[in-house]
Design an enzyme around this catalytic site. Structure first.
Site, PDB file in Angstrom:
ATOM      1  N   LYS A 148       1.498 -13.082   5.841  1.00  0.00           N
ATOM      2  CA  LYS A 148       1.655 -13.108   7.294  1.00  0.00           C
ATOM      3  C   LYS A 148       2.293 -14.415   7.733  1.00  0.00           C
ATOM      4  O   LYS A 148       3.155 -14.443   8.608  1.00  0.00           O
ATOM      5  CB  LYS A 148       0.278 -12.995   7.943  1.00  0.00           C
TER       6      LYS A 148
ATOM      7  N   HIS B 146     -11.789 -24.913   3.467  1.00  0.00           N
ATOM      8  CA  HIS B 146     -12.695 -25.417   4.506  1.00  0.00           C
ATOM      9  C   HIS B 146     -13.097 -26.873   4.297  1.00  0.00           C
ATOM     10  O   HIS B 146     -13.880 -27.401   5.098  1.00  0.00           O
ATOM     11  CB  HIS B 146     -13.927 -24.508   4.612  1.00  0.00           C
TER      12      HIS B 146
ATOM     13  N   HIS C 181       0.843  -1.206   0.000  1.00  0.00           N
ATOM     14  CA  HIS C 181       0.000   0.000   0.000  1.00  0.00           C
ATOM     15  C   HIS C 181       0.878   1.255   0.000  1.00  0.00           C
ATOM     16  O   HIS C 181       0.586   2.234  -0.681  1.00  0.00           O
ATOM     17  CB  HIS C 181      -0.925   0.006   1.231  1.00  0.00           C
TER      18      HIS C 181
HETATM   19  N1  MSP Z   1     -10.095  -2.117  -2.034  1.00  0.00           N
HETATM   20  C1  MSP Z   1      -9.572  -2.584  -3.259  1.00  0.00           C
HETATM   21  C2  MSP Z   1      -9.372  -1.430  -4.228  1.00  0.00           C
HETATM   22  C3  MSP Z   1     -10.601  -0.647  -4.533  1.00  0.00           C
HETATM   23  S1  MSP Z   1     -10.251   0.715  -5.512  1.00  0.00           S
HETATM   24  C4  MSP Z   1     -11.713   1.301  -5.957  1.00  0.00           C
HETATM   25  C5  MSP Z   1      -8.225  -3.258  -3.027  1.00  0.00           C
HETATM   26  N2  MSP Z   1      -7.604  -2.958  -1.881  1.00  0.00           N
HETATM   27  S2  MSP Z   1      -6.177  -3.562  -1.423  1.00  0.00           S
HETATM   28  O1  MSP Z   1      -5.989  -3.110  -0.066  1.00  0.00           O
HETATM   29  O2  MSP Z   1      -6.109  -4.947  -1.648  1.00  0.00           O
HETATM   30  O3  MSP Z   1      -5.114  -2.810  -2.280  1.00  0.00           O
HETATM   31  C6  MSP Z   1      -4.626  -3.317  -3.496  1.00  0.00           C
HETATM   32  C7  MSP Z   1      -3.544  -2.390  -3.972  1.00  0.00           C
HETATM   33  O4  MSP Z   1      -2.487  -2.285  -2.981  1.00  0.00           O
HETATM   34  C8  MSP Z   1      -2.810  -2.808  -5.239  1.00  0.00           C
HETATM   35  O5  MSP Z   1      -3.515  -2.512  -6.416  1.00  0.00           O
HETATM   36  C9  MSP Z   1      -1.550  -1.979  -5.087  1.00  0.00           C
HETATM   37  O6  MSP Z   1      -1.831  -0.644  -5.345  1.00  0.00           O
HETATM   38  C10 MSP Z   1      -1.231  -2.145  -3.611  1.00  0.00           C
HETATM   39  N3  MSP Z   1      -0.429  -3.343  -3.358  1.00  0.00           N
HETATM   40  C11 MSP Z   1      -0.717  -4.314  -2.444  1.00  0.00           C
HETATM   41  N4  MSP Z   1       0.274  -5.239  -2.452  1.00  0.00           N
HETATM   42  C12 MSP Z   1       1.209  -4.933  -3.367  1.00  0.00           C
HETATM   43  C13 MSP Z   1       2.382  -5.553  -3.845  1.00  0.00           C
HETATM   44  N5  MSP Z   1       2.844  -6.677  -3.319  1.00  0.00           N
HETATM   45  N6  MSP Z   1       3.007  -4.993  -4.910  1.00  0.00           N
HETATM   46  C14 MSP Z   1       2.546  -3.852  -5.491  1.00  0.00           C
HETATM   47  N7  MSP Z   1       1.449  -3.230  -5.052  1.00  0.00           N
HETATM   48  C15 MSP Z   1       0.790  -3.695  -3.946  1.00  0.00           C
HETATM   49  O7  MSP Z   1      -7.785  -3.975  -3.895  1.00  0.00           O
END
Ligand code: MSP
Length: 516
Positions: free
Chosen positions: A295, A146, A21
């Site tokens: 995790k 499950h 994030h």
């Molecule tokens: N809530 C939805 C998005 C809704 S937008 C209208 C979601 N959330 S999420 O918390 O899973 O966030 C996904 C996003 O987090 C990815 O698209 C990216 O921006 C970021 N990332 C999460 N893990 C990541 C990596 N390992 N590598 C790169 N980006 C990462 O999906």
């Protein structure tokens, strides 16, 4: 003045934020700051995605009310963004009233335009996972997590007529009227059209934690559809004010959620009579130390801890400099200390302290008036002027890593000497510490060249390391970059060679980055 509206995905609250994030949010911050720097009117939106089963389950696991739980985790995100010096203009939470009211208007419009219809939804539901599973996810007809056969659930839902809009969306992507970047992502998205796309249900009966469909309160609006709407609810869709910023210049995310953003979202917008976003940029997905972040593997890096270890600016730098922006990559934790020391503490930090030290000791901090024509020796000026072009070229094209590459010399892609190497070599080759004793006039020019270069380099670095920029400016005897920007005619005038560095008092301050 150009307008620049940039968004990140809104993040789920099922757990606290991790470096995935942080990566997207820092990258978007770099682009937003860059556009502010070059004078664009900029709006940067981020936020949290707070409804749906996933969040309700996470709240239950903590024995908390969903809203209380959402408040807690959303606050952690906001605290982290403060710690990482994220300069977002707004933070949207999908449990806010302004979002709910906007979603009501949005659904009414979809209904009035005839883009919705009611139909039966049939799916395989696993109560353990609390979600529908596809046939391909089943192992011997059972949910693998499950070890239980899912239940066939039939419910009446509202469906969105995606099929009415897919052709138009496809054409717009093909013609780059919706730019899907990088090129790989565009190919991937165009491939999805070939597989065929069905209308999809936009409400749920069995989900409890969400926004009810106005007029049919048993139906809860599907969390993804409602979440995508944040990009316009936050800028005032409900009152019609969104047209100031919409369509977004760029919507940033990783490739995991590109289908929602590049296909469903533009289709929904077209159905509403709104324009699709101009650019969808999907950066890569990264692993940590060679493995998927999880995790159970214990390899989840907490950005807040990272920022305490390395500092905010170094964390921003270390995260975005690991692999090319737009490609998949791996974050190798063990390289952090080495890169911090060599790029930040040595290459940049030492350079500044060496030259400010010499100027403080030998010139009482002031080089006096200088004939600019004599400055910019040994390709220094040429290299900085070329850098001014590259800086814009790279950041206009989302090549954050390439920009950092030409300043710090990352990777092996360009064998060309980095700007900081050039400056460090300049001090070595002219033996500045001896020159200042033997030929003060010549040393004045070398000092000027390095100080003036550092001023311009510090300006380029502001989007990535804003605090470091200001520390450098302070040591150069200059106001903060924001103050300079307020007074400058244009960005170009600010980074023009010879526009600043004479007359002011240079001081040797604390080291920029303490070696680790
Ligand atoms: N809530 C939805 C998005 C809704 S937008 C209208 C979601 N959330 S999420 O918390 O899973 O966030 C996904 C996003 O987090 C990815 O698209 C990216 O921006 C970021 N990332 C999460 N893990 C990541 C990596 N390992 N590598 C790169 N980006 C990462 O999906």
């Amino acid at each position: 003045m150009n307008k620049f509206y940039i968004t990140t995905p809104i993040y789920y609250l099922n757990d606290k934020p991790h470096i995935g994030h942080a990566y997207t949010t820092i990258a978007a911050d770099i682009l937003a700051r860059y556009h502010r720097l070059i004078g664009d009117e900029t709006w940067y939106l981020t936020g949290t995605d707070e409804h749906g089963t996933k969040i309700a389950q996470a709240a239950e696991a903590q024995k908390m009310e969903p809203q209380k739980y959402a408040d807690k985790i959303s606050a952690e995100y906001q605290k982290l963004w403060d710690q990482l010096n994220i300069s977002h203009d707004d933070f949207i939470r999908t449990t806010e009233k302004r979002h709910e009211l906007s979603v009501h208007k949005f659904f009414k419009i979809l209904k009035d335009k005839g883009a919705l219809y009611k139909d039966k939804y049939v799916g395989l539901y696993c109560s353990g996972c609390e979600k529908f599973l596809t046939e391909t996810e089943l192992v011997d007809g059972k949910c693998s997590d499950h070890n239980k056969e899912p239940e066939k659930i039939e419910e009446e839902n509202y469906f969105f007529k995606l099929k009415d809009y897919v052709q138009k969306v496809k054409e717009m992507i093909e013609k780059d009227e919706i730019k899907v970047l990088p090129a790989k992502a565009k190919q991937e998205v165009l491939g999805l059209f070939k597989q065929g796309l069905e209308d999809f249900s936009v409400t749920r009966e069995h989900v409890k934690w969400g926004i009810p469909f106005p007029g049919d309160e048993k139906q809860i609006i599907y969390v993804w559809v409602e979440a995508l709407h944040n990009y316009i609810s936050a800028i005032g869709y409900e009152t019609g004010e969104h047209t100031k910023w919409w369509p977004a210049e760029v919507q940033l995310m990783a490739k995991d959620i590109i289908k929602f953003h590049a296909i469903f979202w533009p289709a929904i917008l077209l159905a509403m009579g709104e324009k699709p976003p101009k650019t969808i940029f999907a950066h890569g997905f990264f692993t940590v130390n060679g493995q998927k972040m999880s995790k159970s593997l214990g390899n989840v890096i907490d950005p807040a801890i990272m920022a305490t270890q390395y500092g905010t600016d170094a964390t921003r730098y270390l995260l975005v400099s690991q692999f090319p922006f737009g490609e998949d990559g791996d974050i190798k934790e063990k390289l952090f200390v080495e890169q911090y020391n060599s790029h930040l503490a040595n290459n940049l930090g030492n350079l500044l302290s060496r030259v400010t030290n010499i100027v403080a000791k030998n010139f009482q901090g002031n080089l006096g008036t200088i004939d600019i024509k004599k400055t910019g020796q040994q390709k220094i000026k040429e290299s900085i002027e070329q850098g001014n072009k590259l800086f814009k070229q790279y950041l206009d094209n989302y090549q954050i890593d390439k920009f950092l590459g030409f300043v710090f010399g990352l990777g092996g892609e360009t064998k060309q000497q980095s700007v900081l190497d050039l400056l460090n070599n300049y001090i070595e080759q002219t033996k500045l510490w001896e020159l200042v004793k033997s030929d003060k006039d010549a040393a004045t020019i070398v000092c000027y060249d390095v100080l003036e270069s550092l001023r311009i380099v510090a300006t380029w670095l502001w989007p990535v390391m804003p605090t470091t920029t200001d520390k450098i400016m302070t040591q150069l005897g200059l106001p903060t970059l924001e103050v300079q920007l307020g007074k400058a005619k244009s960005f170009d005038s600010l980074v023009a060679w010879g526009s600043k560095a004479t007359g002011q008092k240079v001081t040797k301050g604390e080291g920029l980055f303490q070696r680790l």
